[in-house]
Each structure stands twice: as C-alpha cells, then as structure tokens.
Design an enzyme around this catalytic site. Sequence first.
Site, mmCIF file in Angstrom:
data_model
loop_
_atom_site.group_PDB
_atom_site.id
_atom_site.type_symbol
_atom_site.label_atom_id
_atom_site.label_comp_id
_atom_site.label_asym_id
_atom_site.label_seq_id
_atom_site.Cartn_x
_atom_site.Cartn_y
_atom_site.Cartn_z
ATOM 1 N N TYR A 64 -9.244 3.650 13.840
ATOM 2 C CA TYR A 64 -8.044 2.794 13.834
ATOM 3 C C TYR A 64 -8.011 1.901 15.073
ATOM 4 C CZ TYR A 64 -3.249 1.433 14.943
ATOM 5 O OH TYR A 64 -2.143 0.710 15.312
ATOM 6 N N LYS B 21 -8.337 -2.239 15.526
ATOM 7 C CA LYS B 21 -7.303 -3.083 16.144
ATOM 8 C C LYS B 21 -7.889 -3.855 17.333
ATOM 9 C CE LYS B 21 -3.420 -3.249 15.285
ATOM 10 N NZ LYS B 21 -2.688 -4.153 14.329
ATOM 11 N N THR C 101 -1.756 -2.914 19.589
ATOM 12 C CA THR C 101 -1.310 -1.588 19.995
ATOM 13 C C THR C 101 -1.893 -1.199 21.351
ATOM 14 O OG1 THR C 101 -1.567 0.766 19.480
ATOM 15 C CG2 THR C 101 -3.203 -0.696 18.557
ATOM 16 N N ASP C 102 -1.176 -0.320 22.058
ATOM 17 C CA ASP C 102 -1.702 0.181 23.337
ATOM 18 C C ASP C 102 -2.952 1.054 23.138
ATOM 19 O OD1 ASP C 102 -0.538 2.458 22.240
ATOM 20 O OD2 ASP C 102 0.722 2.919 23.965
ATOM 21 N N GLU C 103 -3.199 1.463 21.874
ATOM 22 C CA GLU C 103 -4.366 2.329 21.630
ATOM 23 C C GLU C 103 -5.679 1.611 21.898
ATOM 24 O OE1 GLU C 103 -4.480 4.981 18.368
ATOM 25 O OE2 GLU C 103 -2.316 5.300 18.360
ATOM 26 N N ALA D 113 -10.358 1.179 17.154
ATOM 27 C CA ALA D 113 -11.516 0.275 17.217
ATOM 28 C C ALA D 113 -11.286 -0.945 16.326
ATOM 29 C CB ALA D 113 -12.781 1.024 16.800
ATOM 30 N N THR E 19 0.872 -1.176 0.000
ATOM 31 C CA THR E 19 0.000 0.000 0.000
ATOM 32 C C THR E 19 0.915 1.234 0.000
ATOM 33 O OG1 THR E 19 -0.016 0.277 2.393
ATOM 34 C CG2 THR E 19 -1.642 -1.268 1.458
HETATM 35 P P1 NAD Z 1 3.001 0.696 8.489
HETATM 36 O O1 NAD Z 1 1.783 1.440 8.061
HETATM 37 O O2 NAD Z 1 4.333 1.348 8.409
HETATM 38 O O3 NAD Z 1 3.111 -0.660 7.651
HETATM 39 C C1 NAD Z 1 2.012 -1.475 7.363
HETATM 40 C C2 NAD Z 1 2.411 -2.473 6.280
HETATM 41 O O4 NAD Z 1 1.288 -3.328 6.040
HETATM 42 C C3 NAD Z 1 2.764 -1.811 4.931
HETATM 43 O O5 NAD Z 1 3.907 -2.418 4.385
HETATM 44 C C4 NAD Z 1 1.547 -2.088 4.061
HETATM 45 O O6 NAD Z 1 1.853 -2.191 2.688
HETATM 46 C C5 NAD Z 1 1.080 -3.427 4.630
HETATM 47 N N1 NAD Z 1 -0.362 -3.656 4.409
HETATM 48 C C6 NAD Z 1 -1.380 -2.788 4.639
HETATM 49 N N2 NAD Z 1 -2.545 -3.355 4.282
HETATM 50 C C7 NAD Z 1 -2.247 -4.612 3.841
HETATM 51 C C8 NAD Z 1 -3.029 -5.687 3.353
HETATM 52 N N3 NAD Z 1 -4.361 -5.585 3.239
HETATM 53 N N4 NAD Z 1 -2.405 -6.841 2.985
HETATM 54 C C9 NAD Z 1 -1.055 -6.947 3.094
HETATM 55 N N5 NAD Z 1 -0.258 -5.958 3.532
HETATM 56 C C10 NAD Z 1 -0.852 -4.796 3.908
HETATM 57 O O7 NAD Z 1 2.675 0.195 9.958
HETATM 58 P P2 NAD Z 1 3.670 -0.034 11.192
HETATM 59 O O8 NAD Z 1 3.829 1.251 11.909
HETATM 60 O O9 NAD Z 1 4.854 -0.785 10.721
HETATM 61 O O10 NAD Z 1 2.766 -0.971 12.107
HETATM 62 C C11 NAD Z 1 2.844 -2.390 11.999
HETATM 63 C C12 NAD Z 1 1.883 -3.005 13.018
HETATM 64 O O11 NAD Z 1 2.235 -2.600 14.324
HETATM 65 C C13 NAD Z 1 0.427 -2.567 12.829
HETATM 66 O O12 NAD Z 1 -0.401 -3.687 13.063
HETATM 67 C C14 NAD Z 1 0.210 -1.508 13.894
HETATM 68 O O13 NAD Z 1 -1.130 -1.493 14.308
HETATM 69 C C15 NAD Z 1 1.123 -2.014 14.998
HETATM 70 N N6 NAD Z 1 1.687 -0.997 15.905
HETATM 71 C C16 NAD Z 1 2.332 0.105 15.401
HETATM 72 C C17 NAD Z 1 2.917 1.004 16.288
HETATM 73 C C18 NAD Z 1 3.655 2.238 15.781
HETATM 74 O O14 NAD Z 1 4.044 3.074 16.598
HETATM 75 N N7 NAD Z 1 3.887 2.391 14.488
HETATM 76 C C19 NAD Z 1 2.867 0.777 17.665
HETATM 77 C C20 NAD Z 1 2.189 -0.358 18.134
HETATM 78 C C21 NAD Z 1 1.625 -1.234 17.238
HETATM 79 O O1 DAU Z 2 0.553 3.928 20.455
HETATM 80 C C1 DAU Z 2 0.758 3.130 19.342
HETATM 81 C C2 DAU Z 2 0.289 3.836 18.097
HETATM 82 O O2 DAU Z 2 1.218 4.893 17.841
HETATM 83 C C3 DAU Z 2 0.201 2.907 16.888
HETATM 84 O O3 DAU Z 2 -0.789 1.934 17.137
HETATM 85 C C4 DAU Z 2 -0.125 3.676 15.613
HETATM 86 O O4 DAU Z 2 -0.081 2.814 14.489
HETATM 87 C C5 DAU Z 2 0.914 4.774 15.440
HETATM 88 O O5 DAU Z 2 0.608 5.556 14.296
HETATM 89 C C6 DAU Z 2 0.976 5.668 16.685
HETATM 90 O O6 DAU Z 2 -0.241 6.428 16.829
HETATM 91 P P1 DAU Z 2 -0.244 7.976 17.264
HETATM 92 O O7 DAU Z 2 -1.510 8.583 16.784
HETATM 93 O O8 DAU Z 2 0.119 8.133 18.695
HETATM 94 O O9 DAU Z 2 1.036 8.484 16.382
HETATM 95 P P2 DAU Z 2 1.263 9.810 15.485
HETATM 96 O O10 DAU Z 2 2.702 9.799 15.109
HETATM 97 O O11 DAU Z 2 0.237 9.942 14.420
HETATM 98 O O12 DAU Z 2 1.032 10.973 16.539
HETATM 99 C C7 DAU Z 2 1.802 11.051 17.737
HETATM 100 C C8 DAU Z 2 1.289 12.253 18.514
HETATM 101 O O13 DAU Z 2 1.632 13.440 17.803
HETATM 102 C C9 DAU Z 2 -0.226 12.303 18.682
HETATM 103 O O14 DAU Z 2 -0.544 12.836 19.961
HETATM 104 C C10 DAU Z 2 -0.692 13.252 17.590
HETATM 105 C C11 DAU Z 2 0.466 14.219 17.472
HETATM 106 N N1 DAU Z 2 0.681 14.789 16.116
HETATM 107 C C12 DAU Z 2 0.790 13.934 15.063
HETATM 108 C C13 DAU Z 2 1.007 14.425 13.785
HETATM 109 C C14 DAU Z 2 1.097 13.480 12.603
HETATM 110 C C15 DAU Z 2 0.824 16.159 15.959
HETATM 111 O O15 DAU Z 2 0.750 16.933 16.937
HETATM 112 N N2 DAU Z 2 1.039 16.644 14.695
HETATM 113 C C16 DAU Z 2 1.111 15.846 13.581
HETATM 114 O O16 DAU Z 2 1.274 16.370 12.461
#
Ligand code: NAD
Ligand code: DAU
Length: 340
Positions: free
Chosen positions: A154, A158, A126-128, A156, A37
Amino acid sequence: MSKFLITGGAGFIGGNFLHIMVNNYPEDQYVCIDALTYAGNIETLEPIMNKNNFKFIHENICNREAIFKIFEEEHFDYVINFAAESHVDRSIENPGIFLNTNILGTQTLMDACRKYGIKRYHQVSTDEVYGDLPLDRPDLFFTEDTPINTSSPYSASKASADLLVQAYHRTFGLPITISRCSNNYGPYHFPEKLIPLIIKKALANEQLPIYGNGQNVRDWLHVYDHCTAIDLIVRKGKNGEVYNIGGHNEKTNLEVVKTILKELGKPESLITYVKDRAGHDLRYAIDPSKLMNELGWKPKYTFETGIGPTIQWNLENQKWINNILSGEYIRFMNDNYKNK
Ligand code: NAD
Ligand code: DAU
C-alpha cells in the site's frame, strides 16, 4: 465559480470532504467520480445527492477513455484525488489492485489534466510514504524532507504515485500539490480499520484483535481537520509543494482500544493479542509546522475531543454500518484474521 473533480468521494475521507465543501461553497460545483468498490458506499453521499452543486458519476479512474470523456465534458478547474485502495492488510493479501488504482489511476487522471487543462491537481497522500519511526525516539517526527522509505505494498503504491505527481510537475509543468496526512478517524469510517472495527466488535461483545503487543503508535487526526487542511492547500498552497497534515495526537493502539472500551463501558478482557501484521510500521508522527506556519491551518479536534462524537456517530448509524457488511467484507475479515 470553480468546478472541482473529487475522486473516491463515496469513501471515508472523500465523503466527509464533499459533505463539508458542498455546503460551505454553494457557488462552486463538485463532481464526484467513484468506482464504488467494497469501500465505496453511495449511502455516504445521500445527504448531498440532491444539492444543485453536486453530481455523482459511477466510474473507475483507471478507465482512460471514460475519464477523458468526462474531462472533455465537464471542464474542471481543480482535481482532488482521494480514490485509492487504502487498507494495508488488503495490500498484503493482494498487491496488484493497489498498483493499478493507486499508481495507474493517478497517471490517467494527470494525463487527462494535461490534455484538458486544470488550475491545480491535488494528490491526497499519506504519512506512510515515510516508513516508520523508532518507538524509543519521541523527539523524531516526519517532515516534508523525510526520505521516502515504504514498508507495505500500500505505502509503496502511494509513494510511487507521489513520485509520479512530482515528475509530471517537473517534466510537464502540471500544477500540483501533495498532502501527506496521518491516521484519520470520524464518521463514515469503514469498519475494517482499527477504530470503527473495535467499536463494532466491542458493541457485539466480540474479541478485539490487537496485532503484536499493541505498542505500535499512530498519530490520529479527526477527518474534519484533514478535510479543512486539504481545502486550504488546494486554494492557497504553493504550486509544486508537499504539505504534511497532523495534529500531534500520538497514541499506542492499546491506548486507543482502552479509551473506546471505557467510553462504551465494556471490559478490557475483550482485548485479544493476535499475530502481528507483516512489516508492521512501529510509529507514525507528523510535524505539521509547514502547514500551520505557511497556511495558518489549525486543527479543531484533539483525540480526546474527537473520539467521543465518533463513537456516538457509530452508535447512531448502525444502519449505515450494517449495510456495508456485504459478502466481500465478510470474506476479507475471515481470511485476514484466520491465521492470527
Ligand atoms: P476508502 O478506502 O474509505 O475510500 C476509497 C474510495 O475510493 C472508495 O469510495 C472507493 O470506491 C474509491 N475507489 C477505489 N478504487 C477506485 C478506482 N479505481 N476508481 C474510482 N474510485 C475508486 O479510503 P479513505 O480512507 O477515504 O482514503 C482516501 C485517501 O486518503 C486515500 O488516497 C488514502 O491513501 C488517503 N489517506 C487515508 C488516511 C486514512 O487514515 N484513512 C490517511 C491519510 C491518507
Ligand atoms: O497513516 C495513514 C494511514 O492510516 C492511511 O494511509 C491508511 O489508508 C489507513 O488505513 C491507516 O493505516 P494503518 O495501517 O495505520 O490503519 P489501520 O486502522 O489498519 O491500523 C491502525 C493500527 O492498528 C496499526 O498499527 C495496525 C493496528 N491494528 C489494525 C487492525 C485492523 C490492529 O492491531 N488490529 C486490527 O484488527
């Protein structure tokens, strides 16, 4: 020798996980399925693409027929599901795709696991799913027993997936584990998320959009530590259990942004307060004691030791960043920040 299916491995966390595991466990086989994606970048997998114990398959986890065929051919021992739509702001713009990938994609994978048999299905959650904590109660943390209480489409989606995973365990006896991690940062982080977005914009001397008053708190864990925790849970965790992952690195968004500006030598005048995110969670804070006490996990990085190398990675990998600035990325950025 064990064979692992890693879904979403062309994304941020799945990609880091593969880099570490493919090198650490040469005797094991790793197959990555990713739909590529907007968030998936095949370049992320370049360093391991030619390794003997790695294979990439371009596929969508919602494509039942294709997924079943892959399971039939590959005979996986372990399935680790990273694939997801992961950005909260996008889920506010368009919830539907989050329900498809995050819930129905999870169901498809577990149905394939039931049919073809596996040793363990691991759901990367995720902790969310716990909702948020008040800002004036620093004594409160998310434990594995904190009730599910979601805020965004999102979270909801997860949480729905987590409940489905637990239902498949109880009803069908599917061997499962679930991990719920706090916010990650590190290499290969897509620049729509706070930390890489701020680095990218600060380097270009652009305004830095802070939602609301910047006092929302996130608990930042280096992606390396998330990956080692998942590896430990999959190999040693107890069947049917949930494990929280976090390293007690709580920071307000403003603190994070000011740290990055200081490291880059950029002025705080770039900070711009914009309209708040709808339903914006106030504070996340993980209690990781179950993971530490039962499985002996310890994080390698604190926020203070992890943020410098992360900024350095972004400085040294401008090509990777520039290559993902596609039309879709530009459209989302324009729409998301238009009315803020
Ligand atoms: P990301 O958005 O960077 O990567 C998601 C990957 O999944 C991408 O490579 C995308 O191409 C692939 N993908 C999306 N839809 C797909 C589908 N239908 N079939 C196959 N592949 C698909 O996400 P991330 O930040 O690497 O998060 C990975 C996992 O960890 C997620 O499940 C997210 O909920 C969880 N998570 C993320 C964080 C964070 O801070 N980023 C924290 C806690 C948990
Ligand atoms: O806690 C785990 C989650 O952390 C994961 O499950 C999600 O996939 C991941 O995207 C992340 O979610 P957040 O919403 O916490 O991350 P984000 O980087 O989008 O935002 C972090 C904080 O910063 C949040 O309080 C919103 C704020 N923010 C974010 C953006 C993109 C801003 O103030 N300005 C911005 O432009």
